[in-house]
Design a protein around this motif. Sequence first.
Motif, PDB file in Angstrom:
ATOM      1  N   VAL A 195       0.830  -1.210   0.000  1.00  0.00           N
ATOM      2  CA  VAL A 195       0.000   0.000   0.000  1.00  0.00           C
ATOM      3  C   VAL A 195       0.864   1.260   0.000  1.00  0.00           C
ATOM      4  O   VAL A 195       0.564   2.227  -0.703  1.00  0.00           O
ATOM      5  CB  VAL A 195      -0.956  -0.013   1.211  1.00  0.00           C
ATOM      6  CG1 VAL A 195      -1.715   1.311   1.316  1.00  0.00           C
ATOM      7  CG2 VAL A 195      -1.944  -1.158   1.088  1.00  0.00           C
ATOM      8  N   MET A 196       1.950   1.256   0.759  1.00  0.00           N
ATOM      9  CA  MET A 196       2.787   2.452   0.830  1.00  0.00           C
ATOM     10  C   MET A 196       3.458   2.740  -0.511  1.00  0.00           C
ATOM     11  O   MET A 196       3.565   3.886  -0.933  1.00  0.00           O
ATOM     12  CB  MET A 196       3.843   2.314   1.925  1.00  0.00           C
ATOM     13  CG  MET A 196       4.633   3.597   2.156  1.00  0.00           C
ATOM     14  SD  MET A 196       5.725   3.555   3.590  1.00  0.00           S
ATOM     15  CE  MET A 196       6.989   2.448   3.003  1.00  0.00           C
ATOM     16  N   THR A 197       3.878   1.684  -1.210  1.00  0.00           N
ATOM     17  CA  THR A 197       4.519   1.880  -2.513  1.00  0.00           C
ATOM     18  C   THR A 197       3.517   2.374  -3.550  1.00  0.00           C
ATOM     19  O   THR A 197       3.817   3.254  -4.359  1.00  0.00           O
ATOM     20  CB  THR A 197       5.164   0.573  -2.991  1.00  0.00           C
ATOM     21  OG1 THR A 197       6.119   0.136  -2.030  1.00  0.00           O
ATOM     22  CG2 THR A 197       5.865   0.773  -4.320  1.00  0.00           C
ATOM     23  N   LEU A 198       2.301   1.825  -3.530  1.00  0.00           N
ATOM     24  CA  LEU A 198       1.294   2.178  -4.517  1.00  0.00           C
ATOM     25  C   LEU A 198       0.667   3.550  -4.269  1.00  0.00           C
ATOM     26  O   LEU A 198       0.461   4.327  -5.199  1.00  0.00           O
ATOM     27  CB  LEU A 198       0.194   1.116  -4.547  1.00  0.00           C
ATOM     28  CG  LEU A 198       0.514  -0.200  -5.255  1.00  0.00           C
ATOM     29  CD1 LEU A 198      -0.642  -1.178  -5.098  1.00  0.00           C
ATOM     30  CD2 LEU A 198       0.795   0.036  -6.733  1.00  0.00           C
ATOM     31  N   PHE A 199       0.357   3.852  -3.002  1.00  0.00           N
ATOM     32  CA  PHE A 199      -0.420   5.048  -2.686  1.00  0.00           C
ATOM     33  C   PHE A 199       0.369   6.115  -1.917  1.00  0.00           C
ATOM     34  O   PHE A 199      -0.152   7.207  -1.690  1.00  0.00           O
ATOM     35  CB  PHE A 199      -1.663   4.663  -1.875  1.00  0.00           C
ATOM     36  CG  PHE A 199      -2.601   3.744  -2.608  1.00  0.00           C
ATOM     37  CD1 PHE A 199      -3.506   4.240  -3.530  1.00  0.00           C
ATOM     38  CD2 PHE A 199      -2.557   2.378  -2.382  1.00  0.00           C
ATOM     39  CE1 PHE A 199      -4.370   3.393  -4.202  1.00  0.00           C
ATOM     40  CE2 PHE A 199      -3.420   1.519  -3.050  1.00  0.00           C
ATOM     41  CZ  PHE A 199      -4.323   2.031  -3.967  1.00  0.00           C
ATOM     42  N   GLY A 200       1.596   5.794  -1.512  1.00  0.00           N
ATOM     43  CA  GLY A 200       2.405   6.785  -0.818  1.00  0.00           C
ATOM     44  C   GLY A 200       2.396   6.614   0.691  1.00  0.00           C
ATOM     45  O   GLY A 200       1.574   5.889   1.256  1.00  0.00           O
ATOM     46  N   ALA A 245      -0.718   6.984   3.026  1.00  0.00           N
ATOM     47  CA  ALA A 245      -1.804   6.008   2.995  1.00  0.00           C
ATOM     48  C   ALA A 245      -1.673   4.944   4.077  1.00  0.00           C
ATOM     49  O   ALA A 245      -2.511   4.050   4.164  1.00  0.00           O
ATOM     50  CB  ALA A 245      -1.858   5.324   1.629  1.00  0.00           C
ATOM     51  N   VAL A 246      -0.625   5.037   4.910  1.00  0.00           N
ATOM     52  CA  VAL A 246      -0.408   4.016   5.931  1.00  0.00           C
ATOM     53  C   VAL A 246      -0.085   4.668   7.269  1.00  0.00           C
ATOM     54  O   VAL A 246       0.321   5.828   7.350  1.00  0.00           O
ATOM     55  CB  VAL A 246       0.747   3.058   5.548  1.00  0.00           C
ATOM     56  CG1 VAL A 246       0.397   2.251   4.319  1.00  0.00           C
ATOM     57  CG2 VAL A 246       2.046   3.830   5.344  1.00  0.00           C
ATOM     58  N   ARG A 247      -0.320   3.899   8.318  1.00  0.00           N
ATOM     59  CA  ARG A 247       0.093   4.252   9.679  1.00  0.00           C
ATOM     60  C   ARG A 247       0.679   3.015  10.319  1.00  0.00           C
ATOM     61  O   ARG A 247       0.270   1.891  10.023  1.00  0.00           O
ATOM     62  CB  ARG A 247      -1.091   4.735  10.518  1.00  0.00           C
ATOM     63  CG  ARG A 247      -1.611   6.097  10.173  1.00  0.00           C
ATOM     64  CD  ARG A 247      -2.504   6.628  11.280  1.00  0.00           C
ATOM     65  NE  ARG A 247      -1.745   6.802  12.520  1.00  0.00           N
ATOM     66  CZ  ARG A 247      -2.108   7.633  13.487  1.00  0.00           C
ATOM     67  NH1 ARG A 247      -3.210   8.356  13.370  1.00  0.00           N
ATOM     68  NH2 ARG A 247      -1.395   7.746  14.589  1.00  0.00           N
ATOM     69  N   ASN A 248       1.638   3.208  11.226  1.00  0.00           N
ATOM     70  CA  ASN A 248       2.231   2.057  11.913  1.00  0.00           C
ATOM     71  C   ASN A 248       1.370   1.579  13.069  1.00  0.00           C
ATOM     72  O   ASN A 248       1.382   0.391  13.401  1.00  0.00           O
ATOM     73  CB  ASN A 248       3.632   2.410  12.423  1.00  0.00           C
ATOM     74  CG  ASN A 248       4.634   2.535  11.298  1.00  0.00           C
ATOM     75  OD1 ASN A 248       4.442   1.962  10.226  1.00  0.00           O
ATOM     76  ND2 ASN A 248       5.698   3.284  11.524  1.00  0.00           N
ATOM     77  N   TYR A 249       0.642   2.473  13.710  1.00  0.00           N
ATOM     78  CA  TYR A 249      -0.232   2.075  14.817  1.00  0.00           C
ATOM     79  C   TYR A 249      -1.354   3.088  14.951  1.00  0.00           C
ATOM     80  O   TYR A 249      -1.275   4.215  14.462  1.00  0.00           O
ATOM     81  CB  TYR A 249       0.555   1.973  16.131  1.00  0.00           C
ATOM     82  CG  TYR A 249       1.241   3.258  16.535  1.00  0.00           C
ATOM     83  CD1 TYR A 249       0.576   4.217  17.306  1.00  0.00           C
ATOM     84  CD2 TYR A 249       2.550   3.525  16.150  1.00  0.00           C
ATOM     85  CE1 TYR A 249       1.198   5.395  17.671  1.00  0.00           C
ATOM     86  CE2 TYR A 249       3.179   4.705  16.504  1.00  0.00           C
ATOM     87  CZ  TYR A 249       2.489   5.632  17.269  1.00  0.00           C
ATOM     88  OH  TYR A 249       3.097   6.812  17.619  1.00  0.00           O
ATOM     89  N   LYS A 250      -2.433   2.686  15.619  1.00  0.00           N
ATOM     90  CA  LYS A 250      -3.584   3.565  15.792  1.00  0.00           C
ATOM     91  C   LYS A 250      -4.414   3.103  16.976  1.00  0.00           C
ATOM     92  O   LYS A 250      -4.610   1.906  17.182  1.00  0.00           O
ATOM     93  CB  LYS A 250      -4.447   3.544  14.511  1.00  0.00           C
ATOM     94  CG  LYS A 250      -5.713   4.396  14.590  1.00  0.00           C
ATOM     95  CD  LYS A 250      -5.398   5.868  14.765  1.00  0.00           C
ATOM     96  CE  LYS A 250      -6.660   6.699  14.893  1.00  0.00           C
ATOM     97  NZ  LYS A 250      -6.363   8.117  15.166  1.00  0.00           N
ATOM     98  N   LYS A 251      -4.923   4.067  17.738  1.00  0.00           N
ATOM     99  CA  LYS A 251      -5.849   3.755  18.826  1.00  0.00           C
ATOM    100  C   LYS A 251      -7.159   3.254  18.234  1.00  0.00           C
ATOM    101  O   LYS A 251      -7.706   3.849  17.322  1.00  0.00           O
ATOM    102  CB  LYS A 251      -6.097   4.996  19.676  1.00  0.00           C
ATOM    103  CG  LYS A 251      -7.141   4.789  20.773  1.00  0.00           C
ATOM    104  CD  LYS A 251      -7.438   6.075  21.518  1.00  0.00           C
ATOM    105  CE  LYS A 251      -8.569   5.876  22.513  1.00  0.00           C
ATOM    106  NZ  LYS A 251      -8.916   7.133  23.222  1.00  0.00           N
TER     107      LYS A 251
END
Length: 313
Positions: free
Chosen positions: A211-216, A219-225
Amino acid sequence: MNQVTVRELLNHFPLELAAGREGLDRLITTSDISRPGLEMAGFFTYYPAERIQLLGRTEITFFNSLPRGERIDRMEKLCTIDTPCIILSRGMDVPEELRTAAEESGVPVLKSTLKTTRLSGMLTNYLEARLAPMTSVHGVLVDVYGIGVLLTGASGVGKSETALELVKRGHRLVADDSVEIRQTGENELVGNAPELIRHLLEIRGLGIIDVMTLFGAGAVRNYKKISMIIHLELWDPKKMYDRLGLDEERVKLVDTLLPKLVIPVRPGRNLAVIVEVAAMNFRLKQMGVNAAQQFSERLNSAIEDNQDHKEFQ
């Protein structure tokens, strides 16, 4: 529960090993930090030996004022088989009595140039995150309008496809397929992806995509509440689904109750839009705006007005 060794602390923080190299694989089992002031004065009755022992300027100054025999005795009692390590702050020199006791007992002694309070806070925050209760859940975690939404459901129901559509609409992927969830505080769960599948998404018929390669990177997070759970299930015509939203179901993950929505899946339903609206509606509820409750109150008011009108007639 994860395990943390002294060696990991040495690699993660700006620390220098001063003595006790044999004990670098000792386990740290609690995030509590002890500053052994009373112990320096000779009171070891309630000595919390299982904690990291942090010596600051106050403890070392008092220790240096003691007679040599008492200094030896204090350090021998401080270095136990249960003590994970001893850390000195402010770049202070390690007393010879501590170095000798540490080498004999195998307790690592570390040094840091940081101030005592700051070092204590950094260690506590790191250990609380690493030692927090953890579970693993099959699902997809996405950040939708700042709300951590955990998508669950049977395999093949469309969780990953929904996440892909959400990413295309500007939201962020946290984890696909397997979500590691940690209890980082009271009523607070944080999810992340295992290192092996971080930023990856599996789409049946297409395969694994990055996803990071395709959308930048946006478009991603390493962690989230995690704030809410949306369970996807195939449409059951015999089942009565909630149409008002007055009854809020809650499920327990680790030690936290989270609101749960059940969304039926069938052709023609745009799940990504439904998830977006669910996240925005959750935010409105947090701000005190509950559309279902307001509708119920208006409906009750209309019924009462109608009854009053009939009685008047």
